[in-house]
Design an enzyme around this catalytic site. Structure first.
Site, PDB file in Angstrom:
ATOM      1  N   SER A   9       0.845  -1.194   0.000  1.00 44.46           N
ATOM      2  CA  SER A   9       0.000   0.000   0.000  1.00 44.46           C
ATOM      3  C   SER A   9       0.889   1.255   0.000  1.00 44.46           C
ATOM      4  O   SER A   9       0.537   2.267  -0.573  1.00 44.46           O
ATOM      5  CB  SER A   9      -0.960   0.012   1.194  1.00 44.46           C
ATOM      6  OG  SER A   9      -0.240   0.079   2.385  1.00 44.46           O
ATOM      7  N   ALA A  10       2.048   1.153   0.660  1.00 43.26           N
ATOM      8  CA  ALA A  10       3.034   2.246   0.678  1.00 43.26           C
ATOM      9  C   ALA A  10       2.471   3.550   1.239  1.00 43.26           C
ATOM     10  O   ALA A  10       2.839   4.628   0.807  1.00 43.26           O
ATOM     11  CB  ALA A  10       3.594   2.479  -0.733  1.00 43.26           C
ATOM     12  N   LYS A  44      -7.967  -1.831   4.949  1.00 42.61           N
ATOM     13  CA  LYS A  44      -7.250  -1.278   6.088  1.00 42.61           C
ATOM     14  C   LYS A  44      -7.973  -0.070   6.625  1.00 42.61           C
ATOM     15  O   LYS A  44      -8.796  -0.137   7.513  1.00 42.61           O
ATOM     16  CB  LYS A  44      -5.836  -0.930   5.628  1.00 42.61           C
ATOM     17  CG  LYS A  44      -4.892  -0.678   6.774  1.00 42.61           C
ATOM     18  CD  LYS A  44      -3.461  -0.997   6.456  1.00 42.61           C
ATOM     19  CE  LYS A  44      -2.782   0.079   5.640  1.00 42.61           C
ATOM     20  NZ  LYS A  44      -1.343  -0.165   5.534  1.00 42.61           N
ATOM     21  N   TYR A  75      -4.060 -10.984  -5.891  1.00 40.21           N
ATOM     22  CA  TYR A  75      -2.910 -10.847  -6.791  1.00 40.21           C
ATOM     23  C   TYR A  75      -3.204 -11.417  -8.175  1.00 40.21           C
ATOM     24  O   TYR A  75      -2.385 -11.294  -9.090  1.00 40.21           O
ATOM     25  CB  TYR A  75      -1.705 -11.599  -6.203  1.00 40.21           C
ATOM     26  CG  TYR A  75      -1.047 -10.875  -5.058  1.00 40.21           C
ATOM     27  CD1 TYR A  75      -1.682 -10.783  -3.825  1.00 40.21           C
ATOM     28  CD2 TYR A  75       0.212 -10.290  -5.203  1.00 40.21           C
ATOM     29  CE1 TYR A  75      -1.084 -10.115  -2.772  1.00 40.21           C
ATOM     30  CE2 TYR A  75       0.808  -9.621  -4.160  1.00 40.21           C
ATOM     31  CZ  TYR A  75       0.162  -9.531  -2.949  1.00 40.21           C
ATOM     32  OH  TYR A  75       0.747  -8.866  -1.923  1.00 40.21           O
ATOM     33  N   HIS A  89       6.681 -11.706  -0.699  1.00 37.63           N
ATOM     34  CA  HIS A  89       5.740 -11.243   0.332  1.00 37.63           C
ATOM     35  C   HIS A  89       6.337 -11.515   1.710  1.00 37.63           C
ATOM     36  O   HIS A  89       7.109 -12.466   1.875  1.00 37.63           O
ATOM     37  CB  HIS A  89       4.401 -11.976   0.195  1.00 37.63           C
ATOM     38  CG  HIS A  89       3.251 -11.197   0.774  1.00 37.63           C
ATOM     39  ND1 HIS A  89       3.063 -11.041   2.131  1.00 37.63           N
ATOM     40  CD2 HIS A  89       2.236 -10.513   0.178  1.00 37.63           C
ATOM     41  CE1 HIS A  89       1.971 -10.300   2.333  1.00 37.63           C
ATOM     42  NE2 HIS A  89       1.461  -9.957   1.160  1.00 37.63           N
ATOM     43  N   GLY A  90       5.947 -10.738   2.704  1.00 40.17           N
ATOM     44  CA  GLY A  90       6.298 -11.044   4.097  1.00 40.17           C
ATOM     45  C   GLY A  90       5.513 -12.273   4.523  1.00 40.17           C
ATOM     46  O   GLY A  90       4.440 -12.542   3.970  1.00 40.17           O
ATOM     47  N   ASP A  91       6.044 -13.014   5.525  1.00 43.99           N
ATOM     48  CA  ASP A  91       5.349 -14.270   5.870  1.00 43.99           C
ATOM     49  C   ASP A  91       4.137 -14.058   6.786  1.00 43.99           C
ATOM     50  O   ASP A  91       3.520 -15.009   7.229  1.00 43.99           O
ATOM     51  CB  ASP A  91       6.336 -15.267   6.496  1.00 43.99           C
ATOM     52  CG  ASP A  91       6.944 -14.739   7.778  1.00 43.99           C
ATOM     53  OD1 ASP A  91       6.576 -13.606   8.194  1.00 43.99           O
ATOM     54  OD2 ASP A  91       7.778 -15.435   8.365  1.00 43.99           O
ATOM     55  N   GLN A  98      -5.757 -12.549   5.323  1.00 42.87           N
ATOM     56  CA  GLN A  98      -5.081 -12.612   4.006  1.00 42.87           C
ATOM     57  C   GLN A  98      -4.725 -14.043   3.591  1.00 42.87           C
ATOM     58  O   GLN A  98      -4.148 -14.257   2.521  1.00 42.87           O
ATOM     59  CB  GLN A  98      -3.820 -11.752   4.040  1.00 42.87           C
ATOM     60  CG  GLN A  98      -4.128 -10.274   4.132  1.00 42.87           C
ATOM     61  CD  GLN A  98      -2.968  -9.451   3.631  1.00 42.87           C
ATOM     62  OE1 GLN A  98      -2.582  -9.533   2.472  1.00 42.87           O
ATOM     63  NE2 GLN A  98      -2.399  -8.658   4.507  1.00 42.87           N
ATOM     64  N   ASP A 204     -41.721   6.919  13.938  1.00 35.97           N
ATOM     65  CA  ASP A 204     -40.836   7.665  13.035  1.00 35.97           C
ATOM     66  C   ASP A 204     -41.602   8.852  12.444  1.00 35.97           C
ATOM     67  O   ASP A 204     -41.953   8.850  11.266  1.00 35.97           O
ATOM     68  CB  ASP A 204     -40.351   6.687  11.942  1.00 35.97           C
ATOM     69  CG  ASP A 204     -39.394   7.321  10.954  1.00 35.97           C
ATOM     70  OD1 ASP A 204     -38.813   8.380  11.265  1.00 35.97           O
ATOM     71  OD2 ASP A 204     -39.237   6.749   9.845  1.00 35.97           O
TER      72      ASP A 204
HETATM   73  C1  SPV Z   1     -35.036   5.607   7.453  1.00 34.67           C
HETATM   74  O1  SPV Z   1     -34.229   4.673   7.546  1.00 34.67           O
HETATM   75  O2  SPV Z   1     -35.464   6.219   8.417  1.00 34.67           O
HETATM   76  C2  SPV Z   1     -35.493   6.044   6.117  1.00 34.67           C
HETATM   77  C3  SPV Z   1     -35.515   5.095   5.017  1.00 34.67           C
HETATM   78  O3  SPV Z   1     -35.904   7.182   5.999  1.00 34.67           O
HETATM   79  S1  SPV Z   1     -37.100   4.422   4.967  1.00 34.67           S
HETATM   80  O4  SPV Z   1     -37.393   3.834   6.269  1.00 34.67           O
HETATM   81  O5  SPV Z   1     -37.141   3.429   3.910  1.00 34.67           O
HETATM   82  O6  SPV Z   1     -38.048   5.497   4.680  1.00 34.67           O
HETATM   83 MG    MG Z   2     -36.245   8.183   7.783  1.00 33.04          MG
END
Ligand code: SPV
Ligand code: MG
Length: 431
Positions: A9-10, A44, A75, A89-91, A98, A204
Site C-alpha cells: 500500500s506504501a 485497512k 494478486y 511477500h512477508g510471511d 489474508q 418515526d
Molecule cells: C429511514 O431509515 O429512516 C429512512 C428510510 O428514511 S425508509 O425507512 O425506507 O423510509
Molecule cells: Mg427516515
C-alpha cells in the site's frame, strides 16, 4: 534476468518495506504493484496519501524497475498479466484474513511455474504507533466529514449501513468478510430516523428531536471513524434547518438527506396507506438553497430525497422534481420506492442519467432487496444504504430470548442464542 513482483500500500513507509524491496530486487527485475486508494480503503483504512503520491514515493526507491496499480487485494489479475518468476511477500499473510488471498496467489503461480518467496515479517513498533495515530485522525470532524466525497470519487458505489448507537456503530465500523479475494466492509454509516426512533420506542414522525438525534450521532462518533450520512427527515422549518445543517457539518457528519414531504411526516414504507403530503417543488428548492447557503465547507453534501414514487405521483413528477432539486443546489438525489420489483428505480435512474451523468444517486433497497451492489454500480447508482437491517435482525432475537426465559422461568434455555459471558465483557476493546 528473472522478473519479480511485490505489492504494497506504501501509505506509511518504514525500514521493513525498504528491506523487502532490496531482497526482491536481488532476485531480478522488480515490478511493484501499488494498491489503489479503493483497495487500501477496503481492507485497512482510508489512505493518508493518494495513489499518485504513493506511486511517486515507490518509483524513487532504488531497486524498483516498474510501478503498476493493483486494484484489489487479490494478486490474481496482476500475476496472470505479468507472470513474474517470483512473487515476494512477508510471511505474515499465512494467518488471518489474508490467508485465502495467499492460497489464491499460490494457485496462480503454480499454473505457470512461478515461485513464492516469503521473508520473515519485521514487526515495527513505531509503524504500529503511526498506524494507530492515522486511524485516530480519521475520527476528527474535518477529516471524517470530507471522506464521503472522497469515497465517491474512488468507488462507483459506496455502501452504508444503519447505526443508531455506539454498539451498532462498532458493528458498522468493524465488520469485515473475505470474499472472492477481497476484504469487504461497509464504507459509511446511515443514521436512520426510523431506527433512531425505534431504538427509543417512538414512532418515526420527527418526534425524536434534533438534540436527541445529535446525541445519537455523538455516541456513534465516539467509537467510529467512518463517514456518517444523516437522515434529516423533512429538514423541518427552513428557519430551523439552516441552523441544524451547520451543526451537522461542524460535528463532522458528511451528508444530510432531506425528503420532500411536509406536515406530519410518516415513514415512507407506509406509502399511500397513511396520509402523507409532498412539499411543493418551489418550497423544497428554497429549503435546499437555504441549506446550501448556510454551509461553511464544500465537503458536506446535502442530498434531496424524492418521494414521488412512494406517493404514486409517477415517473415524470419524480424526474422533474429531481432535476429542479439539483438546480437548486442539491449535491445528490435519493430516489425511494417501496416496490419489490426494482423496475421503477432502474427506469428512474436510466432517465435521470440521460440528462445528468454526474450527480450522485442514492438508493435504499429495503423492498427491492434482491439487487446486488454490482447491479447498482452498473446502473451508475452511487450510494446504497442498508437502512434498517441491524434493528430488524436484533429485535426478533431479543424477543425470542425474552419469551424463552418467561417460558422456562430460568435463562439456561436461552443461553445457546446468546453471546458468551466471556465474549460480551471483551466486546468493547479498552483504549
Ligand atoms: C429511514 O431509515 O429512516 C429512512 C428510510 O428514511 S425508509 O425507512 O425506507 O423510509
Ligand atoms: Mg427516515
Amino acid at each position: 534476468m528473472s522478473t519479480v513482483y511485490l505489492s504494497m500500500s506504501a501509505d506509511i513507509i518504514h525500514g521493513g518495506h525498504i528491506n523487502i524491496i532490496n531482497k526482491a530486487a536481488e532476485l531480478g527485475e522488480l515490478t511493484v504493484g501499488v494498491l489503489t486508494d479503493e483497495a487500501v480503503a477496503s481492507y485497512k483504512r482510508f489512505p493518508l496519501l493518494n495513489y499518485d503520491e504513493r506511486v511517486k514515493i515507490i518509483e524513487n526507491i532504488s531497486g524498483v524497475a516498474h510501478v503498476i496499480p493493483q486494484d484489489t487485494l487479490s494478486y490474481k489479475k496482476n500475476l496472470e498479466t505479468l507472470k513474474p518468476d517470483f512473487l515476494v511477500h512477508g510471511d505474515n499473510w499465512k494467518e488471518g484474513s489474508q490467508r485465502t488471498i495467499r492460497a489464491e496467489a499460490i494457485e496462480v503461480l503454480a499454473s505457470y511455474g512461478g515461485v513464492l518467496k516469503e521473508f520473515p515479517y519485521s514487526g515495527n513498533a513505531e509503524y504500529q504507533r503511526l498506524e494507530d495515530e492515522a486511524r485516530d485522525r480519521l475520527s476528527i470532524p474535518d477529516v471524517r466529514r470530507s471522506r464521503l466525497k472522497k469515497l465517491l470519487g474512488m468507488k462507483t458505489t459506496v455502501s452504508a449501513i444503519e447505526a443508531h448507537s455506539g454498539l451498532t456503530g462498532l458493528i458498522a465500523e468493524n465488520t469485515k468478510v473475505e470474499k472472492d479475494g477481497e476484504i469487504r466492509q461497509f464504507d459509511a454509516m446511515w443514521v436512520s430516523s426510523l431506527c433512531d426512533s425505534t431504538a427509543k420506542g417512538k414512532p418515526d414522525i420527527e418526534l425524536v428531536d434534533m438534540t436527541s438525534r445529535i446525541r445519537t450521532i455523538e455516541d456513534i462518533m465516539e467509537v467510529t471513524t467512518k463517514p456518517i450520512i444523516f437522515d434529516g427527515d423533512t429538514g423541518g422549518l427552513i428557519e430551523h434547518f439552516v441552523y441544524n445543517i451547520r451543526t451537522l457539518e461542524r460535528i463532522g457528519v458528511s451528508c444530510c438527506i432531506i425528503e420532500d414531504k411536509t406536515g406530519l411526516k410518516k415513514n415512507s414504507l407506509f406509502g399511500t396507506e397513511v396520509v402523507q403530503t409532498q412539499d411543493t417543488i418551489e418550497h423544497f428548492c428554497e429549503k435546499i438553497s437555504a441549506g446550501k447557503a448556510a454551509l461553511k465547507t464544500s465537503d458536506f453534501m446535502l442530498v434531496a430525497r424524492c418521494e414521488s414514487l412512494i406517493l404514486e405521483q409517477g415517473m415524470e413528477d419524480a424526474l422533474n422534481r429531481c432535476f429542479a432539486y439539483v438546480k437548486a443546489g442539491a449535491d445528490g438525489i435519493m430516489i425511494h420506492s417501496r416496490k419489490k420489483d426494482p423496475a421503477e428505480i432502474f427506469e428512474f435512474c436510466e432517465k435521470f442519467r440521460e440528462k445528468d451523468s454526474k450527480t450522485p444517486i442514492v438508493v435504499v433497497p429495503t423492498s427491492f432487496n434482491e439487487v446486488t451492489e454490482e447491479e447498482f454500480a452498473k446502473r451508475n447508482i452511487n450510494i446504497v444504504i442498508y437502512a434498517n437491517q441491524l434493528t430488524r435482525s436484533a429485535f426478533p432475537a431479543m424477543v425470542e430470548t425474552a419469551e424463552t426465559i418467561l417460558t422456562n422461568h430460568r435463562a439456561k434455555e436461552a443461553d445457546d442464542k446468546c453471546m458468551s459471558f466471556k465474549e460480551i465483557i471483551r466486546l468493547i476493546p479498552e483504549q
